[in-house]
Design a protein around this motif. Structure first.
Motif, PDB file in Angstrom:
ATOM      1  N   LYS A  89       0.444  -1.494   0.175  1.00  0.00           N
ATOM      2  CA  LYS A  89       0.343  -0.186   0.126  1.00  0.00           C
ATOM      3  C   LYS A  89       0.805   1.192  -0.072  1.00  0.00           C
ATOM      4  CE  LYS A  89      -3.590  -2.314   1.682  1.00  0.00           C
ATOM      5  NZ  LYS A  89      -4.858  -2.357   3.317  1.00  0.00           N
ATOM      6  N   LEU A  90       1.951   1.710   0.765  1.00  0.00           N
ATOM      7  CA  LEU A  90       3.113   1.923   0.326  1.00  0.00           C
ATOM      8  C   LEU A  90       3.663   2.864  -0.529  1.00  0.00           C
ATOM      9  CD1 LEU A  90       4.165   4.882   2.293  1.00  0.00           C
ATOM     10  CD2 LEU A  90       6.485   3.027   2.787  1.00  0.00           C
ATOM     11  N   LYS A  91       3.715   1.171  -1.513  1.00  0.00           N
ATOM     12  CA  LYS A  91       4.331   1.573  -2.861  1.00  0.00           C
ATOM     13  C   LYS A  91       3.295   2.271  -3.351  1.00  0.00           C
ATOM     14  CE  LYS A  91       6.088  -1.700  -4.908  1.00  0.00           C
ATOM     15  NZ  LYS A  91       6.536  -3.309  -5.335  1.00  0.00           N
ATOM     16  N   ALA A  92       2.226   2.043  -3.635  1.00  0.00           N
ATOM     17  CA  ALA A  92       1.160   2.359  -4.488  1.00  0.00           C
ATOM     18  C   ALA A  92       0.660   4.219  -4.533  1.00  0.00           C
ATOM     19  CB  ALA A  92      -0.324   1.855  -3.979  1.00  0.00           C
ATOM     20  N   LEU A 264      12.311   4.424   0.650  1.00  0.00           N
ATOM     21  CA  LEU A 264      12.140   3.830  -0.263  1.00  0.00           C
ATOM     22  C   LEU A 264      13.089   3.522  -0.941  1.00  0.00           C
ATOM     23  CD1 LEU A 264       9.178   5.345   1.273  1.00  0.00           C
ATOM     24  CD2 LEU A 264       8.323   3.483  -0.160  1.00  0.00           C
ATOM     25  N   MET A 265      12.996   3.364  -2.448  1.00  0.00           N
ATOM     26  CA  MET A 265      13.874   3.653  -3.411  1.00  0.00           C
ATOM     27  C   MET A 265      13.231   2.978  -4.798  1.00  0.00           C
ATOM     28  SD  MET A 265      16.864   0.890  -2.422  1.00  0.00           S
ATOM     29  CE  MET A 265      16.930   1.804  -1.225  1.00  0.00           C
ATOM     30  N   THR A 266      13.379   3.414  -6.061  1.00  0.00           N
ATOM     31  CA  THR A 266      13.139   2.927  -7.254  1.00  0.00           C
ATOM     32  C   THR A 266      13.980   1.599  -7.824  1.00  0.00           C
ATOM     33  OG1 THR A 266      15.081   3.991  -8.260  1.00  0.00           O
ATOM     34  CG2 THR A 266      12.577   5.948  -8.028  1.00  0.00           C
ATOM     35  N   GLU A 267      13.648   1.149  -8.140  1.00  0.00           N
ATOM     36  CA  GLU A 267      13.844  -0.195  -8.626  1.00  0.00           C
ATOM     37  C   GLU A 267      15.770  -0.105  -8.976  1.00  0.00           C
ATOM     38  OE1 GLU A 267      14.084  -4.081  -8.241  1.00  0.00           O
ATOM     39  OE2 GLU A 267      12.223  -3.121  -7.838  1.00  0.00           O
ATOM     40  N   LYS A 268      15.762   0.810  -9.530  1.00  0.00           N
ATOM     41  CA  LYS A 268      16.983   1.385 -10.926  1.00  0.00           C
ATOM     42  C   LYS A 268      18.060   1.398  -9.662  1.00  0.00           C
ATOM     43  CE  LYS A 268      19.719   4.467 -12.505  1.00  0.00           C
ATOM     44  NZ  LYS A 268      19.899   6.112 -13.305  1.00  0.00           N
ATOM     45  N   VAL A 269      17.732   1.900  -8.434  1.00  0.00           N
ATOM     46  CA  VAL A 269      18.552   1.889  -6.747  1.00  0.00           C
ATOM     47  C   VAL A 269      18.494   1.003  -5.846  1.00  0.00           C
ATOM     48  CG1 VAL A 269      18.816   3.100  -4.876  1.00  0.00           C
ATOM     49  CG2 VAL A 269      17.844   4.915  -6.090  1.00  0.00           C
ATOM     50  N   ALA A 270      17.454   0.044  -5.972  1.00  0.00           N
ATOM     51  CA  ALA A 270      17.366  -1.119  -5.419  1.00  0.00           C
ATOM     52  C   ALA A 270      18.317  -2.048  -5.561  1.00  0.00           C
ATOM     53  CB  ALA A 270      15.714  -1.336  -5.342  1.00  0.00           C
ATOM     54  N   ALA A 271      18.398  -1.783  -7.533  1.00  0.00           N
ATOM     55  CA  ALA A 271      19.163  -3.123  -7.794  1.00  0.00           C
ATOM     56  C   ALA A 271      20.839  -2.587  -7.532  1.00  0.00           C
ATOM     57  CB  ALA A 271      18.976  -3.236  -8.846  1.00  0.00           C
ATOM     58  N   ARG A 272      21.273  -1.537  -7.655  1.00  0.00           N
ATOM     59  CA  ARG A 272      22.071  -0.985  -7.529  1.00  0.00           C
ATOM     60  C   ARG A 272      23.345  -0.164  -5.586  1.00  0.00           C
ATOM     61  NH1 ARG A 272      21.968   1.803 -12.806  1.00  0.00           N
ATOM     62  NH2 ARG A 272      20.518   0.002 -13.932  1.00  0.00           N
ATOM     63  N   SER A 273      22.232  -1.078  -4.946  1.00  0.00           N
ATOM     64  CA  SER A 273      23.063  -0.552  -4.329  1.00  0.00           C
ATOM     65  C   SER A 273      22.928  -1.286  -3.023  1.00  0.00           C
ATOM     66  CB  SER A 273      21.484   0.724  -3.618  1.00  0.00           C
ATOM     67  OG  SER A 273      20.630   0.317  -3.251  1.00  0.00           O
ATOM     68  N   LEU A 274      21.893  -1.350  -1.733  1.00  0.00           N
ATOM     69  CA  LEU A 274      21.656  -2.111  -1.042  1.00  0.00           C
ATOM     70  C   LEU A 274      21.826  -3.789  -0.748  1.00  0.00           C
ATOM     71  CD1 LEU A 274      20.165   0.235   1.973  1.00  0.00           C
ATOM     72  CD2 LEU A 274      22.878   0.384   1.460  1.00  0.00           C
TER      73      LEU A 274
END
Length: 401
Positions: A89-92, A264-274
């Motif tokens: 729900k928070l993503k939405a 929260l982060m975008t998928e781009k950041v999530a895929a290349r960070s933590l």
């Protein structure tokens, strides 16, 4: 014990890091609070922007009571249903792609800074990247959050802070450009500065900062801890302008009283960070707090909270503008939505104290700004009541009564 005895007990037991007003609050109902002597107060602070839905909301309270009897905590070695539902729900409502639940806003800022530096580290293997923050900003009291807080009085007693932080001025794109280097990995700012004096970021400024970030693969971090969750009439303040961050932090009204935050982060950041092992929390995202988040988001939708904020905002602004025009000691009204400030030509602590004596809870934002952060369910009648009490605390010559 009577109220004074409670205060004396507190002064003898609690660490003195707050100059508290001499009131012991005991219970709440709607937009009102009551002290231990039964005195009633109209609340225009909402726990520093936390109690967006007001006090004693039956549906919210019942959801938490049911979860208490079911399961409070699991640790993050396991999944839990409320966290899954709350994250979805928070993503939405945020338009972001990945969520990490924390225990507070400051912890959310810490996670955002770590994600930004890890993102940069994975690009070039360097660990000397820089972050640009704004002067007069406030991001929290932990070391990372304090390091990007743009007020020296908060930082100096605890230096050295974390390194490689540069400061620019909100709404001055040239000052941001002056701080840019080939080591810059992130820019962090509040879409509306809260503690710094209720100062909104200009749309053009936000767009120009976003453009700089996109051209240089710099991450834009927006701190929506105070101005988010509907307070500006949008779930998150950036949505008014469509300037989407790479990383966003949220807290305060996210739990409406339960201590919870998130970055929260975008998928781009999530895929290349933590990644696994880079960050963690024992309590963050437990079933209890996530039940609160899920219920809060449901109630926002069911009760059309953001629409209500947009409806009553002009009324609040008009009331504050009327006071400004009447009293020379009020220099300016500024803010957006139900996050407003009156700038005085003098310190405001005395007038806030006098208002408290008259049954109105207000807080400051800096020495000379009264901050207005009512519950988002506030009515026009509540606003009239606030304005009448506030005016009664100002003499015609502008002196505080």
């Amino acid at each position: 014990m009577n109220m004074q005895e409670y205060i004396e007990e507190a002064e003898g037991a609690l660490l003195h890091t707050y100059n508290r007003y001499q009131v012991v609050l005991d219970r709440g109902d709607g937009v009102y609070l009551y002290d231990t002597d039964g005195i009633k107060y109209l609340d225009f602070a909402s726990g520093i922007g936390v109690f967006a839905l007001g006090y004693k909301n039956r549906e919210y309270n019942n959801a938490l009571k049911a979860q208490i009897d079911k399961l409070l905590h699991t640790s993050n070695y396991y999944y839990n249903v409320p966290a899954v539902n709350a994250a979805k729900k928070l993503k939405a409502v945020s338009g972001m792609d990945r969520v990490f639940f924390t225990n507070s806003g400051a912890e959310a800022v810490e996670g955002a800074l770590k994600a930004a530096r890890k993102y940069a580290y994975l690009k070039d293997g360097s660990s000397d990247h820089e972050i640009i923050a704004m002067n007069h900003s406030f991001h929290g009291r932990t070391f990372g959050a304090l390091s990007v807080t743009g007020n020296a009085k908060y930082r100096e007693p605890f230096e050295p802070m974390i390194g490689n932080i540069r400061f620019a001025d909100l709404n001055d794109i040239d000052s941001v450009k002056e701080q840019l280097t080939d080591k810059t990995c992130a820019i962090i700012l509040e879409p509306v500065q809260g503690e710094g004096g209720i100062i909104p970021a200009a749309e053009d400024f936000l767009r120009e900062v976003k453009s700089l970030c996109e051209k240089r693969d710099i991450l834009l971090i927006l701190d929506e801890i105070q101005c988010g969750m509907g307070r500006t009439g949008y779930m998150y303040a950036w949505q008014r302008y469509g300037v989407k961050p790479d990383i966003m932090v949220t807290a305060k009204a996210l739990g409406c009283g339960v201590p919870v935050g998130a970055f929260l982060m975008t998928e781009k950041v999530a895929a290349r960070s933590l990644t696994a092992g880079d960050h963690g929390t024992t309590y963050g995202g437990n079933p209890f707090v996530c039940t609160a988040v899920e219920k809060v988001l449901d109630l926002y939708e069911e009760n059309h909270v953001t629409e209500h904020v947009r409806e009553v905002t002009p009324y609040l602004e008009n009331c504050l503008d009327t006071l400004k025009e009447k009293y020379d000691c009020i220099l300016e009204r500024r803010g957006t939505g139900l996050m407003q400030g009156l700038v005085f030509d003098r310190p405001v602590r005395d007038i806030i104290g006098r208002a408290l004596e008259e049954g109105l809870i207000l807080i400051n934002a800096g020495e000379n700004v009264i901050r207005f952060l009512p519950p988002l369910i506030v009515s026009k009648a509540n606003i009239d009541e606030m304005a009448d009490i506030l005016e009664s605390c100002i003499e015609p010559d502008g002196e505080i009564s």
